[in-house]
Every structure is written in structure tokens, then in C-alpha cells.
Motif scaffolding. Structure first.
Motif, PDB file in Angstrom:
ATOM      1  N   LYS B 210       0.856  -1.201   0.000  1.00  0.00           N
ATOM      2  CA  LYS B 210       0.000   0.000   0.000  1.00  0.00           C
ATOM      3  C   LYS B 210       0.880   1.234   0.000  1.00  0.00           C
ATOM      4  CE  LYS B 210      -4.069  -1.595   2.374  1.00  0.00           C
ATOM      5  NZ  LYS B 210      -4.301  -1.950   3.747  1.00  0.00           N
ATOM      6  N   VAL B 211       0.701   2.087  -1.006  1.00  0.00           N
ATOM      7  CA  VAL B 211       1.419   3.368  -1.028  1.00  0.00           C
ATOM      8  C   VAL B 211       0.417   4.465  -1.338  1.00  0.00           C
ATOM      9  CG1 VAL B 211       3.773   2.659  -1.583  1.00  0.00           C
ATOM     10  CG2 VAL B 211       2.103   2.837  -3.404  1.00  0.00           C
ATOM     11  N   ARG B 212       0.740   5.680  -0.883  1.00  0.00           N
ATOM     12  CA  ARG B 212      -0.192   6.797  -1.051  1.00  0.00           C
ATOM     13  C   ARG B 212      -0.094   7.404  -2.445  1.00  0.00           C
ATOM     14  NH1 ARG B 212       1.086  10.745   3.697  1.00  0.00           N
ATOM     15  NH2 ARG B 212       3.085  10.387   2.723  1.00  0.00           N
ATOM     16  N   ASP B 213      -0.909   8.416  -2.662  1.00  0.00           N
ATOM     17  CA  ASP B 213      -0.811   9.267  -3.848  1.00  0.00           C
ATOM     18  C   ASP B 213      -0.895   8.488  -5.156  1.00  0.00           C
ATOM     19  OD1 ASP B 213      -0.545  11.349  -2.163  1.00  0.00           O
ATOM     20  OD2 ASP B 213       1.646  11.379  -2.244  1.00  0.00           O
ATOM     21  N   ALA B 214      -1.869   7.616  -5.235  1.00  0.00           N
ATOM     22  CA  ALA B 214      -2.121   6.898  -6.486  1.00  0.00           C
ATOM     23  C   ALA B 214      -0.907   6.130  -6.982  1.00  0.00           C
ATOM     24  CB  ALA B 214      -2.615   7.863  -7.563  1.00  0.00           C
ATOM     25  N   GLY B 215      -0.029   5.725  -6.090  1.00  0.00           N
ATOM     26  CA  GLY B 215       1.112   4.902  -6.490  1.00  0.00           C
ATOM     27  C   GLY B 215       0.707   3.432  -6.531  1.00  0.00           C
ATOM     28  N   THR B 216       1.480   2.619  -7.265  1.00  0.00           N
ATOM     29  CA  THR B 216       1.243   1.183  -7.304  1.00  0.00           C
ATOM     30  C   THR B 216       2.542   0.505  -6.928  1.00  0.00           C
ATOM     31  OG1 THR B 216      -0.101   1.661  -9.231  1.00  0.00           O
ATOM     32  CG2 THR B 216       0.256  -0.651  -8.717  1.00  0.00           C
ATOM     33  N   ALA B 217       2.467  -0.522  -6.076  1.00  0.00           N
ATOM     34  CA  ALA B 217       3.684  -1.217  -5.693  1.00  0.00           C
ATOM     35  C   ALA B 217       3.365  -2.655  -5.311  1.00  0.00           C
ATOM     36  CB  ALA B 217       4.345  -0.494  -4.528  1.00  0.00           C
ATOM     37  N   VAL B 218       4.275  -3.550  -5.654  1.00  0.00           N
ATOM     38  CA  VAL B 218       4.141  -4.958  -5.247  1.00  0.00           C
ATOM     39  C   VAL B 218       5.509  -5.477  -4.831  1.00  0.00           C
ATOM     40  CG1 VAL B 218       2.183  -5.525  -6.739  1.00  0.00           C
ATOM     41  CG2 VAL B 218       4.506  -5.829  -7.596  1.00  0.00           C
ATOM     42  N   MET B 219       5.500  -6.558  -4.036  1.00  0.00           N
ATOM     43  CA  MET B 219       6.743  -7.256  -3.756  1.00  0.00           C
ATOM     44  C   MET B 219       6.500  -8.731  -3.993  1.00  0.00           C
ATOM     45  SD  MET B 219       6.815  -7.391   0.386  1.00  0.00           S
ATOM     46  CE  MET B 219       7.914  -8.757   0.468  1.00  0.00           C
ATOM     47  N   GLY B 220       7.545  -9.447  -4.335  1.00  0.00           N
ATOM     48  CA  GLY B 220       7.364 -10.860  -4.609  1.00  0.00           C
ATOM     49  C   GLY B 220       8.572 -11.658  -4.195  1.00  0.00           C
ATOM     50  N   MET B 221       8.355 -12.971  -4.028  1.00  0.00           N
ATOM     51  CA  MET B 221       9.477 -13.851  -3.732  1.00  0.00           C
ATOM     52  C   MET B 221       9.331 -15.128  -4.533  1.00  0.00           C
ATOM     53  SD  MET B 221       8.110 -13.415  -0.035  1.00  0.00           S
ATOM     54  CE  MET B 221       7.405 -11.954  -0.690  1.00  0.00           C
ATOM     55  N   LEU B 222      10.447 -15.700  -4.927  1.00  0.00           N
ATOM     56  CA  LEU B 222      10.432 -16.857  -5.825  1.00  0.00           C
ATOM     57  C   LEU B 222      11.239 -18.006  -5.225  1.00  0.00           C
ATOM     58  CD1 LEU B 222      11.734 -14.953  -8.965  1.00  0.00           C
ATOM     59  CD2 LEU B 222       9.357 -15.353  -8.423  1.00  0.00           C
ATOM     60  N   ASN B 223      10.805 -19.214  -5.544  1.00  0.00           N
ATOM     61  CA  ASN B 223      11.539 -20.435  -5.236  1.00  0.00           C
ATOM     62  C   ASN B 223      11.933 -20.548  -3.771  1.00  0.00           C
ATOM     63  OD1 ASN B 223      11.265 -20.786  -7.928  1.00  0.00           O
ATOM     64  ND2 ASN B 223      13.431 -20.489  -8.436  1.00  0.00           N
ATOM     65  N   LYS B 224      10.949 -20.870  -2.956  1.00  0.00           N
ATOM     66  CA  LYS B 224      11.248 -21.093  -1.545  1.00  0.00           C
ATOM     67  C   LYS B 224      12.174 -22.303  -1.437  1.00  0.00           C
ATOM     68  CE  LYS B 224       9.386 -21.401   2.956  1.00  0.00           C
ATOM     69  NZ  LYS B 224       8.333 -21.542   3.894  1.00  0.00           N
ATOM     70  N   PHE B 225      13.197 -22.179  -0.586  1.00  0.00           N
ATOM     71  CA  PHE B 225      14.204 -23.255  -0.491  1.00  0.00           C
ATOM     72  C   PHE B 225      13.592 -24.554   0.000  1.00  0.00           C
ATOM     73  CE2 PHE B 225      17.428 -19.738  -0.133  1.00  0.00           C
ATOM     74  CZ  PHE B 225      18.011 -20.026  -1.354  1.00  0.00           C
ATOM     75  N   ASP B 226      12.620 -24.420   0.950  1.00  0.00           N
ATOM     76  CA  ASP B 226      12.139 -25.599   1.640  1.00  0.00           C
ATOM     77  C   ASP B 226      10.639 -25.710   1.397  1.00  0.00           C
ATOM     78  OD1 ASP B 226      11.657 -27.603   3.393  1.00  0.00           O
ATOM     79  OD2 ASP B 226      11.811 -26.338   5.195  1.00  0.00           O
ATOM     80  N   GLY B 227      10.244 -26.344   0.295  1.00  0.00           N
ATOM     81  CA  GLY B 227       8.823 -26.539   0.015  1.00  0.00           C
ATOM     82  C   GLY B 227       8.178 -25.343  -0.665  1.00  0.00           C
ATOM     83  N   ASP B 228       6.875 -25.160  -0.355  1.00  0.00           N
ATOM     84  CA  ASP B 228       6.110 -24.093  -0.994  1.00  0.00           C
ATOM     85  C   ASP B 228       5.863 -22.959  -0.016  1.00  0.00           C
ATOM     86  OD1 ASP B 228       5.942 -25.377  -3.398  1.00  0.00           O
ATOM     87  OD2 ASP B 228       4.121 -26.469  -2.843  1.00  0.00           O
ATOM     88  N   PHE B 229       5.474 -21.796  -0.574  1.00  0.00           N
ATOM     89  CA  PHE B 229       5.108 -20.674   0.289  1.00  0.00           C
ATOM     90  C   PHE B 229       3.806 -21.023   0.998  1.00  0.00           C
ATOM     91  CE2 PHE B 229       7.687 -18.633  -3.023  1.00  0.00           C
ATOM     92  CZ  PHE B 229       8.641 -18.047  -2.219  1.00  0.00           C
ATOM     93  N   ASN B 230       3.764 -20.815   2.318  1.00  0.00           N
ATOM     94  CA  ASN B 230       2.573 -21.168   3.082  1.00  0.00           C
ATOM     95  C   ASN B 230       2.022 -19.941   3.806  1.00  0.00           C
ATOM     96  OD1 ASN B 230       4.428 -20.748   5.063  1.00  0.00           O
ATOM     97  ND2 ASN B 230       4.836 -22.920   5.369  1.00  0.00           N
ATOM     98  N   SER B 231       1.034 -20.191   4.680  1.00  0.00           N
ATOM     99  CA  SER B 231       0.371 -19.011   5.251  1.00  0.00           C
ATOM    100  C   SER B 231       1.273 -18.181   6.173  1.00  0.00           C
ATOM    101  CB  SER B 231      -0.963 -19.391   5.874  1.00  0.00           C
ATOM    102  OG  SER B 231      -0.779 -19.850   7.146  1.00  0.00           O
ATOM    103  N   PRO B 232       2.190 -18.759   6.960  1.00  0.00           N
ATOM    104  CA  PRO B 232       3.114 -17.882   7.698  1.00  0.00           C
ATOM    105  C   PRO B 232       3.955 -17.008   6.762  1.00  0.00           C
ATOM    106  CG  PRO B 232       3.213 -20.089   8.590  1.00  0.00           C
ATOM    107  CD  PRO B 232       2.352 -20.170   7.374  1.00  0.00           C
ATOM    108  N   ASP B 233       4.326 -17.559   5.575  1.00  0.00           N
ATOM    109  CA  ASP B 233       5.099 -16.760   4.614  1.00  0.00           C
ATOM    110  C   ASP B 233       4.266 -15.571   4.131  1.00  0.00           C
ATOM    111  OD1 ASP B 233       7.290 -18.461   4.677  1.00  0.00           O
ATOM    112  OD2 ASP B 233       6.416 -19.785   3.153  1.00  0.00           O
ATOM    113  N   ILE B 234       2.947 -15.840   3.883  1.00  0.00           N
ATOM    114  CA  ILE B 234       2.070 -14.767   3.404  1.00  0.00           C
ATOM    115  C   ILE B 234       1.967 -13.675   4.471  1.00  0.00           C
ATOM    116  CG2 ILE B 234      -0.295 -14.182   2.690  1.00  0.00           C
ATOM    117  CD1 ILE B 234      -0.485 -16.996   1.492  1.00  0.00           C
ATOM    118  N   LYS B 235       1.863 -14.149   5.751  1.00  0.00           N
ATOM    119  CA  LYS B 235       1.779 -13.188   6.861  1.00  0.00           C
ATOM    120  C   LYS B 235       3.044 -12.345   6.933  1.00  0.00           C
ATOM    121  CE  LYS B 235      -1.145 -14.968  10.538  1.00  0.00           C
ATOM    122  NZ  LYS B 235      -1.076 -15.716  11.777  1.00  0.00           N
ATOM    123  N   LEU B 236       4.184 -13.018   6.856  1.00  0.00           N
ATOM    124  CA  LEU B 236       5.456 -12.300   6.960  1.00  0.00           C
ATOM    125  C   LEU B 236       5.600 -11.325   5.782  1.00  0.00           C
ATOM    126  CD1 LEU B 236       8.157 -11.823   8.310  1.00  0.00           C
ATOM    127  CD2 LEU B 236       9.086 -13.774   7.084  1.00  0.00           C
TER     128      LEU B 236
END
Lengths: 112, 507
Positions: B210-236
Motif C-alpha cells: 500500500k502506497v499513497r498518492d495513487a502509487g502502485t507497488a508490489v513485492m514478490g518472492m520466488l523459489n522457496k528453499f524448503d517446500g512451498d510458500f505457506n500461510s506464515p510466509d504470506i503473513k510475513l
């Protein structure tokens, strides 16, 4: 500022209304340039509803007139309110612009 | 798996429970889970099959059973049921406690992670470096091979930072972002399609920032070392995204502040330069009491005045007003002032008309190119014959008040400089005797407005000059400024106010 553009016999008529100053001059400038984009560059600016002009507004009209003459056209003014007419007289821009009392006179002057 | 834990923790209580049953005549009492006996209390003798079995149920799921052998009366069944319910209640509380503890640990982990992020990014003062560092830290915290940030603030170019190397193209990212926009939530996949696999992307998680002033922003992560991304990862990731949003805003605000401070300094300099271009004090001229001042409406303005004293030349003074306002007008003001000064100085006997004509020729092309013009008044006073010669290119108000007479406007005859290639302004002359007053002002006086939008106007200005003509040049100037300021009554000064006042005095 409101700008109304009409066409009559090879002439574009720009009817301006409101304060014509630093803050509204750019809109007027764009309208004048747009009106000159199509040949002939004959413009009549009707200032009947303009109650104030500042130096930026005058510079905008001066630019319009110089540009229209480059394009073998002309820019004429009509229907100046008393206060606006006084500005043209004091700055002697009345020696540069052709100023008409009525719009139809300004338009007909192009036919001559 | 919760029943063995409760059993181990509360062994003595279960012993008392079992002893009660055995004392009441039961042959065995036992606790079971998943078809296996966890604990058995026996009165001795040969084992008997259970006569009563009661399930222990938590949230409709059976977690174990109580078995009783040797007793089967309805009263026994009711008692065993009550005990099973009681154990279920303990299990429920235990489970809630465990999940609260797990949440607490999660939160603590997140706080630690965010503390790490804060420490890691606090030394970076530009968005690019901050995001590069955040990508590195994010990959480390979520234990992923790669992480990226894409931020597009209004009025700026998008920033795309990927760690440890560029994997996604902006186009591919846009596609994911479009999917996110539709679903209005984070974007997650556990098995990449053929294209993604070709890029080496196994799994991916993208969350919005979330950014102000009509900005757009995202973050992402790829290839978790140990399995798949899970709900604690989403929280973090959510927590990092929130931190990043605030951090980006801080960094950008800092940059804006730095930029503003720089502009401020430049404007200060421009203002100082402009003030120094104006004469610091009026020169002494035989037969004249002189005063001049200039108050720009903003930091810099397009008004100017000048006093030129050459050898074998009458005293020359100028007042000018460049069309428009602010920095553009200020630049042309400096240029116009210099051209007029040079023309006056290099010509042998330059009259105002000649100075005006030559200066206009020199400035015409530039003024035309820039769609600007200047109203200019050039005056010359000859002490030897008390003659005032002037040329006026569209400048007003110029007010002349002969000693004891009526004040009136001296109107211009020529168009302003920069309008026509050849100046129309001619030399005009007046006798300038002791007691005569000339005020050459700019339209910032006559066009001053009050809060009711009434204009000060020429008539009021001319009468005012007439009524104060007996004052000194400085007194006239100060009264004019004060009266116009009082009239404006707090309304902002919309245009520069400049004046030169000449008053004839005895030699």
C-alpha cells in the motif's frame, strides 16, 4: 475561464469569458493555437465577457497575433469592456491590435 | 497427539480418577487414542473386554476414548461420559493455548524480521538502494532464492529491483499484477507453467504494497528453499509489504524535502542577485530629490528600475515591467536592464527615444521567441536646463504633478518593447521645476486589489500623488506603498510594485 469557439466565413471566433490572467492564459493560448492549426489563421477574439486581463494575458494575445501573421492570417479583437480597453490604451497595444467594437465588424474586416 | 501430552502433564489426576473406578469395582480403566492404549490401570486378575467406551471429542473430532471394564450400569456410563467431556475441555484449552503460543512466536519472529529490515534499510536515502536492500533481506527472511520489488509512484519512473538477479520481465510482472487486481488478494502459485519453469521459477508469492498518492507497488518472492510458500510466509510478506510502503514514503518524502531545500537555496540566490541588480541607493543629482523602491510579489519578479550616470551625459533613469511573473520574468528583467544600460552607455548623446529604439531592436527577437514583452519608461533629466526628456513604451502609471498644480497621467505613445520590430516611442519633454513631482510606478500599484476584489485604480493613485506632492521623494514613495498596502487590507500582493519618484528641488 470559459472559451467558446465558433466558425464564420473563414474566420475562427474565440469567445472568452471570465478573468484572463496568468492562471487562465495557458488555456487561451492552446485554444488560439488550435484555432490557427487550420488555414486560414484568421482569428477574432471576442472579449465581451472578459472583465480582467493581466500582462500574461496580453502576452498571450500578442503571441497569437504574431503567430497568425506568420501564417498569413491575422488576430483581431472585439467587444472590449471599458476596463480592458483602458489596459490596451495605456500600454498602447491598441497600436498593435486591430480592435473592433462589434464582432461582425471584426469578421467582415477579413473579407476586405 | 494432544492426549498423550495431557496425560503426561496431568498423570497424578488421572491416577486418582482410575483409582476411583477400581475402588468402585472396575477391573480396568484405560485411555486410548488412534486404536492404541495410552495408559491402563488394572485391579489385577485376567483382562476383560471393555464394557463401556466413551469418545473424547473436540470440535466434532474424536481425539481418543475412555475404556472401562467390569462396570456397565447407566450411572457408570453417565460418570464416564462426564469425565470424557471434562478431558475434551482440557484438550480444547490446551489446543487454544498452543495456537496462541504459536501466534506469539510468529509475531515475535515478524517483529525480529522487521527490526532486521529497519536496521538494514535505515542508511539508504534513495528508493532504488532501499528497495535493492529490501529485496535481499526479504529473500533471506522468507528463505527464498529470489525476491523483488516493483514500485511506481505518481510522477516518477517505475523502480524494479530484483535480488539476486533479474528473473522476471516487467511485462510478465504486469500480467501477474493484473491477475492480482482481479482477485484483489495476494498472488501465489506452487508449480510454475512451462514458461515459468523455463525461467527457473518453481513457486512464487506476490503481495501488494500500500502506497499513497495513487502509487502502485508490489513485492514478490520466488523459489522457496524448503517446500512451498505457506500461510506464515504470506503473513510475513504482508508485514514486510507494510513496512516497505512506509519506508518508500519516507525515502521519497526525504528526497522531496532535499529537492525543495535546494530550490529554496537557488531562489534565495536569485533573489539576492536581483536585489543587487537594482541600485542600492539613489545617486545625488543636482536639482532632484530622488527615491526608488521595488517590492516583488513573489521571491523574484519582472519589475526593475535603474539609474545610469555616464560622463558628459544627462542623468538617465528607467523603470520597466516584464510581462508575466516569477523566474521567467526575472530572467528577462536582468537582460532588459542590461541592454538598456549598455545602449545608454555606448552611444555618444543617446536621447530616451534612441535608447528605447536600439534596445527594442536588440530585444525584439528574444521577446518574440519567448512570447513576452516589457513596458519601459526611459527618462533623462538635464540639470543645466531643468528639462526632463522621456520615452514611454507602453508603460503606466506615470504620474506628473507640477508644483501646486493638478496631477495627471503621462500616457505612453509607443507599444511595449518586444511587440513591434521598430519602436514607436518618441522623445517627449517637460520642464521640471522645483516642487514638480514625477512618479514612475508599475501597475502593481494601480491594479492592487482588496479582499472585496476592488481595484485601487488610476484615479485614486493620481489624486493620492497630488495630495502628497509636498512631501519629499522618499515620503511620497513610502506613503504610496503604505496607502496601497492599507487598501489591500491583507489581500495578497498579486503583482510586483516598483516606483521611482523624482522631485524638483532648488539648486
Amino acid at each position: 475561464m470559459e472559451i467558446n469557439v465558433r466558425s464564420a466565413e473563414n474566420v475562427k471566433i474565440l469567445e472568452l469569458a471570465g478573468r484572463f490572467d496568468t492562471y487562465t492564459a495557458d488555456t487561451a493560448r492552446q485554444s488560439i493555437e488550435q484555432a490557427m492549426a487550420e488555414e486560414p489563421a484568421n482569428i477574432v477574439v471576442n472579449l465581451e465577457k472578459v472583465d480582467f486581463v493581466d500582462s500574461t494575458a496580453l502576452a498571450t494575445l500578442v503571441h497569437g497575433l504574431k503567430r497568425s501573421r506568420e501564417l498569413q492570417g491575422d488576430l483581431r479583437l472585439c467587444h472590449l469592456q471599458q476596463s480592458v480597453r483602458m489596459v490596451f490604451e495605456l500600454t498602447r497595444l491598441d497600436r498593435f491590435f486591430e480592435i473592433f467594437a462589434r464582432e461582425d465588424e471584426a469578421v467582415q474586416a477579413f473579407a476586405r | 497427539m494432544i492426549l498423550p501430552a495431557i496425560l503426561a502433564a496431568q498423570k497424578s489426576d488421572f491416577d486418582i480418577l482410575a483409582k476411583d473406578w477400581l475402588d468402585a469395582g472396575a477391573s480396568t480403566f484405560s485411555i486410548w487414542a488412534d486404536g492404541v492404549s495410552l495408559a491402563t490401570w488394572s485391579a489385577g486378575g485376567s483382562p476383560q473386554p471393555a464394557a463401556l467406551v466413551e469418545p473424547i471429542t473436540v470440535n466434532s473430532v474424536k481425539i481418543g476414548e475412555l475404556h472401562l471394564a467390569g462396570l456397565c450400569q447407566p450411572a457408570h456410563r453417565l460418570r464416564l461420559q462426564a469425565q470424557a467431556g471434562f478431558i475434551a475441555q482440557i484438550a480444547r484449552l490446551e489446543r487454544d493455548l498452543n495456537s496462541m503460543a504459536a501466534d506469539l512466536i510468529d509475531t515475535q519472529d515478524q517483529l525480529l524480521a522487521l527490526y532486521d529490515l529497519t536496521q538494514a534499510t535505515r542508511n539508504y536515502l534513495n528508493p532504488e538502494e532501499t528497495l535493492a536492500r529490501l529485496a535481499f533481506e526479504t529473500a533471506r527472511l522468507v528463505k527464498a532464492e529470489a525476491a523483488f520489488f516493483w514500485v511506481h509512484m505518481k510522477g516518477r519512473l517505475p523502480i524494479f529491483q530484483q535480488y539476486p538477479r533479474p528473473i522476471l520481465t516487467e511485462e510478465a510482472l504486469q500480467n501477474y499484477m493484473n491477475l492480482m487486481k482481479e482477485s484483489r488478494r495476494e498472488f501465489l502459485f506452487s508449480r510454475g507453467n512451462a514458461d515459468e519453469q523455463a525461467l527457473g521459477v518453481r513457486n512464487m508469492l506476490i503481495v501488494p504494497i500500500k502506497v499513497r498518492d495513487a502509487g502502485t507497488a508490489v513485492m514478490g518472492m520466488l523459489n522457496k528453499f524448503d517446500g512451498d510458500f505457506n500461510s506464515p510466509d504470506i503473513k510475513l510478506a504482508g508485514a514486510i509489504a507494510e513496512f516497505t510502503g512506509a519506508q518508500i514514503e519516507n525515502v521519497i518524502m526525504y528526497q522531496v524535502n532535499v529537492e525543495q531545500a535546494r530550490l529554496e537555496t537557488e531562489m534565495d540566490l536569485a533573489q539576492r542577485i536581483q536585489v543587487h541588480l537594482l541600485p542600492q541607493k539613489p545617486p545625488g543629482v543636482v536639482g532632484l530629490d530622488l527615491w526608488a523602491a521595488s517590492w516583488p510579489a513573489s521571491r523574484v519578479g519582472g519589475d526593475f528600475y535603474d539609474f545610469i550616470i555616464g560622463t558628459n551625459q544627462p542623468f538617465t533613469f528607467t523603470v520597466g515591467d516584464i510581462s508575466g511573473k516569477g523566474v521567467p520574468a526575472a530572467l528577462l528583467m536582468a537582460m532588459t536592464r542590461t541592454v538598456i544600460r549598455t545602449k545608454t552607455n555606448v552611444m555618444p548623446m543617446p536621447t530616451p527615444q534612441v535608447v528605447m529604439g536600439r534596445s527594442n531592436q536588440e530585444l525584439y527577437d528574444d521577446f518574440t521567441k519567448l512570447s513576452m514583452f516589457a513596458t519601459v519608461f526611459v527618462g533623462q533629466y538635464d540639470s543645466s536646463n531643468r528639462k526632463l526628456l522621456y520615452a514611454n513604451a507602453g508603460h503606466s502609471p506615470v504620474i506628473y504633478c507640477p508644483a501646486g498644480g493638478k496631477a495627471h497621467l503621462l500616457r505612453a505613445d509607443g507599444t511595449p518593447m518586444g511587440i513591434l520590430p521598430d519602436s514607436l516611442s518618441k522623445d517627449q519633454g517637460i520642464d521640471f521645476q522645483p516642487g514638480d513631482v514625477l512618479v514612475v510606478a508599475t501597475d502593481g500599484f494601480s491594479e492592487a486589489r482588496n479582499t472585496q476584489d476592488n481595484e485601487f485604480g488610476y484615479d485614486r493613485l493620481v489624486s493620492l500623488v497630488e495630495s502628497i506632492a509636498d512631501q519629499s521623494a522618499r515620503g511620497i514613495a513610502e506613503t504610496l506603498y503604505r496607502t496601497v498596502a492599507n487598501f489591500s487590507n491583507g489581500a495578497a500582493q498579486s503583482d510586483d510594485q516598483t516606483l521611482v519618484v523624482l522631485k524638483g528641488i532648488g539648486a
